[in-house]
Design an enzyme around this catalytic site. Structure first.
Site, PDB file in Angstrom:
ATOM      1  N   GLY A  16     -13.247 -15.573  -0.762  1.00 22.19           N
ATOM      2  CA  GLY A  16     -12.237 -14.473  -1.431  1.00 22.19           C
ATOM      3  C   GLY A  16     -10.932 -14.912  -1.119  1.00 22.19           C
ATOM      4  N   ALA A  17     -10.039 -13.716  -1.802  1.00 25.50           N
ATOM      5  CA  ALA A  17      -8.815 -13.760  -1.366  1.00 25.50           C
ATOM      6  C   ALA A  17      -8.586 -13.913   0.249  1.00 25.50           C
ATOM      7  CB  ALA A  17      -7.907 -12.930  -2.126  1.00 25.50           C
ATOM      8  N   GLU A  18      -9.217 -12.819   0.692  1.00 30.94           N
ATOM      9  CA  GLU A  18      -8.789 -12.813   2.129  1.00 30.94           C
ATOM     10  C   GLU A  18      -9.405 -13.165   3.177  1.00 30.94           C
ATOM     11  OE1 GLU A  18      -8.862  -8.675   2.838  1.00 30.94           O
ATOM     12  OE2 GLU A  18      -7.925  -8.840   4.691  1.00 30.94           O
ATOM     13  N   ASP A  25     -10.501  -0.956  -1.860  1.00 28.52           N
ATOM     14  CA  ASP A  25     -10.332  -1.999  -2.581  1.00 28.52           C
ATOM     15  C   ASP A  25     -11.485  -2.344  -3.699  1.00 28.52           C
ATOM     16  OD1 ASP A  25     -10.254  -5.522  -1.919  1.00 28.52           O
ATOM     17  OD2 ASP A  25      -9.762  -4.703  -3.688  1.00 28.52           O
ATOM     18  N   LEU A  27     -13.293 -15.832   4.265  1.00 22.86           N
ATOM     19  CA  LEU A  27     -14.438 -16.784   3.925  1.00 22.86           C
ATOM     20  C   LEU A  27     -15.603 -16.206   4.360  1.00 22.86           C
ATOM     21  CD1 LEU A  27     -11.867 -18.588   4.280  1.00 22.86           C
ATOM     22  CD2 LEU A  27     -13.585 -20.556   4.874  1.00 22.86           C
ATOM     23  N   VAL A  28     -16.718 -16.340   3.493  1.00 24.08           N
ATOM     24  CA  VAL A  28     -18.193 -15.830   3.936  1.00 24.08           C
ATOM     25  C   VAL A  28     -19.091 -16.960   4.077  1.00 24.08           C
ATOM     26  CG1 VAL A  28     -19.988 -14.443   3.198  1.00 24.08           C
ATOM     27  CG2 VAL A  28     -17.566 -13.787   2.650  1.00 24.08           C
ATOM     28  N   LYS A  79     -18.472 -13.029   8.383  1.00 19.85           N
ATOM     29  CA  LYS A  79     -17.001 -12.806   7.310  1.00 19.85           C
ATOM     30  C   LYS A  79     -15.920 -13.242   8.241  1.00 19.85           C
ATOM     31  CE  LYS A  79     -14.526  -9.416   4.844  1.00 19.85           C
ATOM     32  NZ  LYS A  79     -14.411  -8.260   4.200  1.00 19.85           N
TER      33      LYS A  79
END
Lengths: 84, 370, 269
Positions: free
Chosen positions: C24-26, C163, C28-29, C51
């Protein structure tokens, strides 16, 4: 509704009929912000543009006239520079 | 495949458009030439002239609508003459006259449209109303070659993250209160920094000399951001600093006092990090790899540097234009207007009324079919 | 994805096999089947999600550390609280805030096209691949109403997500007898979450989702949003009865104002 008792007419002479019409077409599209305080009507007669202001008070009329004259300055300047 | 040449003059294989921009304190007039056919890397638009005059207010003051309108009225004919002379053209050579129809400040917009209407009738040339933001976007795409980027549009009056989808420039994220340029301008006023060439530039120079980072509120809300809280906070800090009030935030880690340069530095780091974050979110959400920065604040080197670092980690690329095009100018209006004109848009006089609040996503982008 | 970031994650998680699932933008998963604390002999087949919020090099180091730690802790705390309140949320396993790491139980599954079952991917799948009309049929309406319900319940407890986008809403099929179009929504990604009873904050929460729907799924976004708001009212009523109804009305009224601000924002302060 209070009546628009303060009336002022401004007659602006142009060199040609075409110029007077162009000035009218340039000034008239913008709506009046407070139509219950002031109305402005434009018309041409040959080379002359006539503008009739009707307002609730002196002050309201003065402000409107001032705005129109500033716009007229721009219009006339454009014509002097670019109408050939 | 879109046919962009339905309205070309039979005697020519190119188009000429004049653009007038005056939505804030910059009066810009430019003339652009489009060749026939689709614009590509080998078939490019040509800038024939790009003239601008900026109204600069004294330090400590912002620019007011009436004064700005007066400035534009005083300069419009001169700048028009210059633009035509540099391009070597006369009015009747033009295919269309494009003007900023919004968004922006009411009085300055109107001062410019009066001139546009007059010359359009004198030369018998059609008028095309243009959205200021779309002007920035299309000029950015043309100059940089970025085909389909996430656009970060940052200026005195706008802060938006935009991506194209189905004939509209859609707003993915934006400010919930004030624009970033406005935030920087107002802080510059608090510090009484000069407005010449523009306050943001002077804040940037001071920030380069700052080194202590002061913690400021960081207010990203999803894809949007809020800046009025940060401004209030830092204005208050500056107030304490000037008055010599005790405030533990004004004491750096090494015991020294925080300076105005440190505040400029901290403000930039915080605001720009927020912008980069919402841009990254948009990139991830729509899966695009390019970022295009447009608008006056886009000329800031630190912002460009931070954005470059972010995209590098995503294997993407950043595009930005130089000050000729990222700061408000007439060419971008001519360019975007000409694209719309080629697709059949003209505005009758009654339809040339300007609007202070013209949303980017209202424009039907029919010159793109992706 | 830049490999040095993955390498850093692995360095923070020695001896844990990591499979990357999304960037994602913020954060890593990753998924793994290794529990962070149980001895090897007691490990099971359960899948966990890790996460990881990496350091962002463009941020000043002090700002970066502040944000990473704050968002990790905030997210974990909210997830824990929601679990206690009975709102559908992934179960927490472990947290390492300074490193930006959260462990939780796996939620969702893979769709037919190999993508994770986020609401975004699922709606895109319906809009682009599936039979025409499926994007707006009763099944879709039900799911979006459920999404609204979950948000309604969240807001009734005075928690704001911060969000809400269609990437942050996962769909799971918790019961084995559910059919292909039967999903339950799970809200994830509470890094920007906060505690707030203010109608303004809740309205902004809804507005963010509304705009996310409009920009990412423009064709049917109005319908989707209408269903979400229907469910939102139901969620309020379920948790709070009449008081819930009042709160809901207040927030929706505020939402109208927030929308107007967006459309008629004066662009120069």
């Amino acid at each position: 509704m209070a009546s628009l008792d303060y009336i002022f007419q401004l007659d602006v002479p142009f060199i040609t009929t075409r110029q007077a019409t162009i000035a009218l077409n340039t000034l008239s599209p913008d709506p009046i912000l407070k139509p219950n305080e002031i109305t402005v009507e434009y018309s041409t007669k040959d080379t002359q543009l006539s503008i009739v202001f009707k307002g609730l008070s002196d002050r309201v009329i003065r402000v409107a006239i001032s705005n129109v004259i500033e716009n007229l300055k721009t219009i006339v300047e454009c014509m002097e520079e670019f109408d050939n | 495949m879109i046919n962009l040449d339905k309205h070309i003059k039979p005697s020519r294989d190119y188009y000429l458009a004049l653009g007038l921009e005056g939505s804030a304190n910059k009066l810009g007039i430019g003339i652009i030439k489009h060749p026939k056919g689709e614009l590509t890397a080998t078939n490019r638009a040509e800038v024939l002239s790009n003239v601008r005059d900026t109204y600069i207010s004294p330090p400590g003051e912002g620019f007011l609508p009436r004064d700005t309108a007066r400035h534009h009225r005083n300069w419009v004919v001169r700048v028009l003459k210059d633009a035509l002379a540099v391009a070597g053209l006369v009015g009747r050579d033009l295919d269309c006259i494009c003007f900023t129809q919004g968004p922006g400040m009411g009085a300055p917009l109107q001062a410019v449209v009066i001139a546009a209407r007059t010359i359009a009738q004198l030369w018998d040339v059609p008028l095309v109303g243009v959205n200021h933001c779309v002007g920035h976007i299309e000029m950015g795409r043309e100059i940089t070659g970025a085909q389909n980027p996430v656009v970060l549009y940052v200026s005195g009056g706008n802060t938006q993250v935009i991506a194209y989808s189905k004939n509209h420039y859609r707003i993915f994220g934006e400010t919930l209160d004030i624009a970033i340029g406005n935030c920087l301008d107002r802080f510059a006023r608090t510090l009484k920094i000069p407005n010449d060439p523009f306050p943001g530039y002077n804040i940037e120079q001071m920030a380069k000399r700052g080194k202590n980072f002061v913690e400021l509120p960081y207010t990203v809300k999803g894809m949007d951001l809020s800046m009025s809280g940060i401004l209030a906070f830092i204005d208050s800090l500056a107030g304490d600093m000037f008055a010599g009030n005790k405030n533990k935030l004004l004491v750096a880690a090494d015991g020294s006092s925080v300076t105005p340069e440190d505040l400029c530095f901290s403000l930039q780091e915080c605001l720009y990090a927020m912008l980069v974050e919402i841009t990254e979110r948009a990139m991830a959400h729509v899966q695009l790899q390019q970022v295009l920065i447009v608008g006056g604040v886009g000329s800031n080197e630190r912002l460009q540097q931070m954005m470059a670092q972010m995209v590098q980690d995503r294997n993407g690329s950043v595009f930005a234009t130089d000050e000729r095009f990222c700061i408000d100018n007439g060419i971008m209006i001519a360019h975007a207007g000409l694209l719309a004109y080629r697709m059949g848009q003209t505005n009758e006089l009654w339809d040339t009324v300007c609007s202070q609040k013209f949303r980017t996503d209202e424009v039907y982008v029919n010159w793109r079919d992706d | 994805m830049a490999s040095h970031i993955i390498a850093q994650a692995q360095a923070y998680l020695p001896n844990i096999p990591l499979t990357m699932v999304s960037q994602g933008a913020e954060a890593l998963v990753f998924t793994t089947t290794t529990h962070p604390c149980l001895p090897v002999s007691e490990q099971t087949d359960t899948t966990y999600i890790i996460k990881y919020r990496p350091s962002k090099p463009y941020r000043h180091p002090k700002l970066d550390a502040q944000i990473t730690k704050h968002r990790t802790i905030s997210e974990a705390k909210i997830m824990h609280k929601l679990g206690q309140l009975g709102i559908r949320v992934p179960r927490l396993v472990a947290v390492d805030a300074p490193k930006g790491i959260i462990w939780m139980h796996f939620v969702g599954k893979l769709l037919a096209n190999g993508e994770m079952s986020s609401l975004k991917n699922w709606l895109w799948y319906l809009e682009r691949v599936s039979a025409p009309g499926s994007a707006t049929d009763a099944g879709t309406a039900r799911i979006l109403t459920q999404v609204g319900r979950e948000i309604g319940r969240l807001h009734m407890h005075d928690i704001v997500h911060g969000d809400l986008t269609t990437s942050n809403i996962l769909l799971e099929q918790p019961h084995t007898d559910m059919n292909d179009t039967d999903w339950e929504p799970v809200l994830i990604d509470y890094g920007l979450g906060s505690y707030s009873g203010l109608p303004e904050d809740k309205a902004v929460d809804l507005y963010v989702l509304e705009r996310a729907l409009l920009s990412t799924h423009p064709v049917f976004s109005e319908k989707y949003n209408a269903w979400v708001l229907e469910g939102y009212a139901l969620g309020h009523a379920e948790v709070g009865g009449k008081l819930g109804g009042k709160k809901c009305t207040e927030t929706l009224r505020r939402l109208d104002e927030v929308r107007m601000r967006g459309r008629k924002r004066s662009l120069l302060g």
